[in-house]
Design an enzyme around this catalytic site. Sequence first.
Site, PDB file in Angstrom:
ATOM      1  N   GLN A  67      84.930  94.227  84.385  1.00  0.00           N
ATOM      2  CA  GLN A  67      83.303  94.161  84.390  1.00  0.00           C
ATOM      3  C   GLN A  67      82.816  94.938  85.667  1.00  0.00           C
ATOM      4  OE1 GLN A  67      82.995  89.953  83.976  1.00  0.00           O
ATOM      5  NE2 GLN A  67      81.315  90.211  85.341  1.00  0.00           N
TER       6      GLN A  67
ATOM      7  N   GLY B 134      74.372  81.053  83.139  1.00  0.00           N
ATOM      8  CA  GLY B 134      72.966  80.899  83.857  1.00  0.00           C
ATOM      9  C   GLY B 134      72.121  82.092  83.492  1.00  0.00           C
TER      10      GLY B 134
ATOM     11  N   LYS C 176      70.125  83.322  85.542  1.00  0.00           N
ATOM     12  CA  LYS C 176      70.065  84.321  86.548  1.00  0.00           C
ATOM     13  C   LYS C 176      70.547  85.687  86.033  1.00  0.00           C
ATOM     14  CE  LYS C 176      71.208  86.151  90.648  1.00  0.00           C
ATOM     15  NZ  LYS C 176      72.672  86.914  90.634  1.00  0.00           N
TER      16      LYS C 176
ATOM     17  N   HIS D 289      76.389  77.841  90.503  1.00  0.00           N
ATOM     18  CA  HIS D 289      77.457  77.225  89.544  1.00  0.00           C
ATOM     19  C   HIS D 289      77.602  75.958  89.226  1.00  0.00           C
ATOM     20  CE1 HIS D 289      79.123  81.233  91.684  1.00  0.00           C
ATOM     21  NE2 HIS D 289      79.107  81.351  90.491  1.00  0.00           N
TER      22      HIS D 289
ATOM     23  N   HIS E 196      78.667  78.495  94.279  1.00  0.00           N
ATOM     24  CA  HIS E 196      77.694  77.928  95.069  1.00  0.00           C
ATOM     25  C   HIS E 196      76.889  77.065  94.206  1.00  0.00           C
ATOM     26  CE1 HIS E 196      75.420  80.504  92.363  1.00  0.00           C
ATOM     27  NE2 HIS E 196      76.199  81.536  92.952  1.00  0.00           N
TER      28      HIS E 196
ATOM     29  N   SER F 182      73.526  83.539  94.591  1.00  0.00           N
ATOM     30  CA  SER F 182      74.424  84.654  94.071  1.00  0.00           C
ATOM     31  C   SER F 182      75.525  84.679  95.123  1.00  0.00           C
ATOM     32  CB  SER F 182      73.711  85.825  94.004  1.00  0.00           C
ATOM     33  OG  SER F 182      74.564  86.673  93.710  1.00  0.00           O
ATOM     34  N   SER F 183      76.750  84.803  94.554  1.00  0.00           N
ATOM     35  CA  SER F 183      77.972  84.888  95.291  1.00  0.00           C
ATOM     36  C   SER F 183      77.838  86.218  96.335  1.00  0.00           C
ATOM     37  CB  SER F 183      79.367  85.063  94.300  1.00  0.00           C
ATOM     38  OG  SER F 183      79.378  83.989  93.494  1.00  0.00           O
TER      39      SER F 183
HETATM   40  P1  AMP Z   1      79.396  84.644  88.017  1.00  0.00           P
HETATM   41  O1  AMP Z   1      80.608  83.881  89.134  1.00  0.00           O
HETATM   42  O2  AMP Z   1      78.302  85.323  89.063  1.00  0.00           O
HETATM   43  O3  AMP Z   1      80.153  85.379  87.322  1.00  0.00           O
HETATM   44  O4  AMP Z   1      78.385  83.499  87.540  1.00  0.00           O
HETATM   45  C1  AMP Z   1      79.095  82.575  86.822  1.00  0.00           C
HETATM   46  C2  AMP Z   1      77.852  81.746  86.083  1.00  0.00           C
HETATM   47  O5  AMP Z   1      77.244  81.294  86.745  1.00  0.00           O
HETATM   48  C3  AMP Z   1      77.180  82.816  85.180  1.00  0.00           C
HETATM   49  O6  AMP Z   1      76.706  82.057  84.063  1.00  0.00           O
HETATM   50  C4  AMP Z   1      76.066  82.956  86.006  1.00  0.00           C
HETATM   51  O7  AMP Z   1      74.753  83.333  85.490  1.00  0.00           O
HETATM   52  C5  AMP Z   1      75.638  81.518  86.654  1.00  0.00           C
HETATM   53  N1  AMP Z   1      74.919  81.732  87.930  1.00  0.00           N
HETATM   54  C6  AMP Z   1      74.951  82.682  88.942  1.00  0.00           C
HETATM   55  N2  AMP Z   1      74.148  82.384  89.800  1.00  0.00           N
HETATM   56  C7  AMP Z   1      73.343  81.424  89.441  1.00  0.00           C
HETATM   57  C8  AMP Z   1      72.212  80.898  89.809  1.00  0.00           C
HETATM   58  N3  AMP Z   1      71.590  81.015  91.113  1.00  0.00           N
HETATM   59  N4  AMP Z   1      71.450  79.671  89.185  1.00  0.00           N
HETATM   60  C9  AMP Z   1      72.180  79.341  87.917  1.00  0.00           C
HETATM   61  N5  AMP Z   1      73.390  79.951  87.270  1.00  0.00           N
HETATM   62  C10 AMP Z   1      73.646  80.786  88.005  1.00  0.00           C
END
Ligand code: AMP
Length: 277
Positions: A62, A148, A150, A38, A35, A186-187
């Site tokens: 995880q 992130g 987040k 990312h 999204h 968020s995904s």
């Molecule tokens: P994930 O795919 O959920 O593991 O996230 C991959 C990376 O993207 C991680 O470093 C997250 O913290 C970051 N991330 C996820 N959502 C957001 C967001 N809304 N804003 C900024 N970074 C994000």
Amino acid sequence: MTQIVRKVSDLRALVAPWQRAGQIVGLVPTMGALHAGHLSLVRAAQADCTRVIVTIFVNPKQFNTASDLAKYPRTEAADLALLRQAGVDAVFSPPPEEVYPAGFATTVSVAGVAGPLEGSSRPGHFEGVATVVAKLFGMSRADRAYFGQKDWQQLQVVRRMVADLNLPIAVVGCETLREADGLAMSSRNTRLSPRARAIAPALYAAMTRAVGDLRAGDPAAMQRCYDAVLAAGFDSIDYIDLRDGDTLQPLSAPNSSARLLAAAWLDGVRLIDNIPV
Ligand code: AMP
């Protein structure tokens, strides 16, 4: 052109000439279902680095329940299209057996900062994160890695691991991207029903109000925040806590690095968020 790589040996072969030429390599680890949040990490990496590698790997280690892993959204074709459009140099999207071959036996465990909050709500989660992130750093030999805010606690766990293990990589934390109504991107948001999606922004709204109340020294700030989240329609709260942003230790009143962190369940989906106080 964006190279799609599935084997560690191919990733190494791709990166080696970049490094021989003295180029700065940036790494953006993700679990896919990409999204705009990312993509903001990708842009931050592109601003700093000569080459950018995005990894897509839904890391089984995880996830603390098999059903959460099974339900995690997987949208690789759309992700690759977004990353080609963004102009990243490489996407590393390995199958699980490439990351965890037969005989794999090592776990990276970070104490202290990984203990509370997500650490106690999701046993084993941060061991899985630290292990895969250490491996991605080793596989890519990147110079810089983008995470992130987040996932605030995750960012602190990665920083601690990098410092403790003297890993030769700079960790960069990037701002949380939000939908127009405040919901942190968020995904997992794609799993919310329309009704739940309408309720979801109440978490950030209640947290934002609590920050104002905490700054004003209101002793009812935290209870009001809990009540507002449940009244809005969330099913349960794992935690909403005031913590030191660096150590993740509890605070009774804000300090200069204070952060409010929350995890709550809505419609069978666990949402997390955090903001500075
Ligand atoms: P994930 O795919 O959920 O593991 O996230 C991959 C990376 O993207 C991680 O470093 C997250 O913290 C970051 N991330 C996820 N959502 C957001 C967001 N809304 N804003 C900024 N970074 C994000």
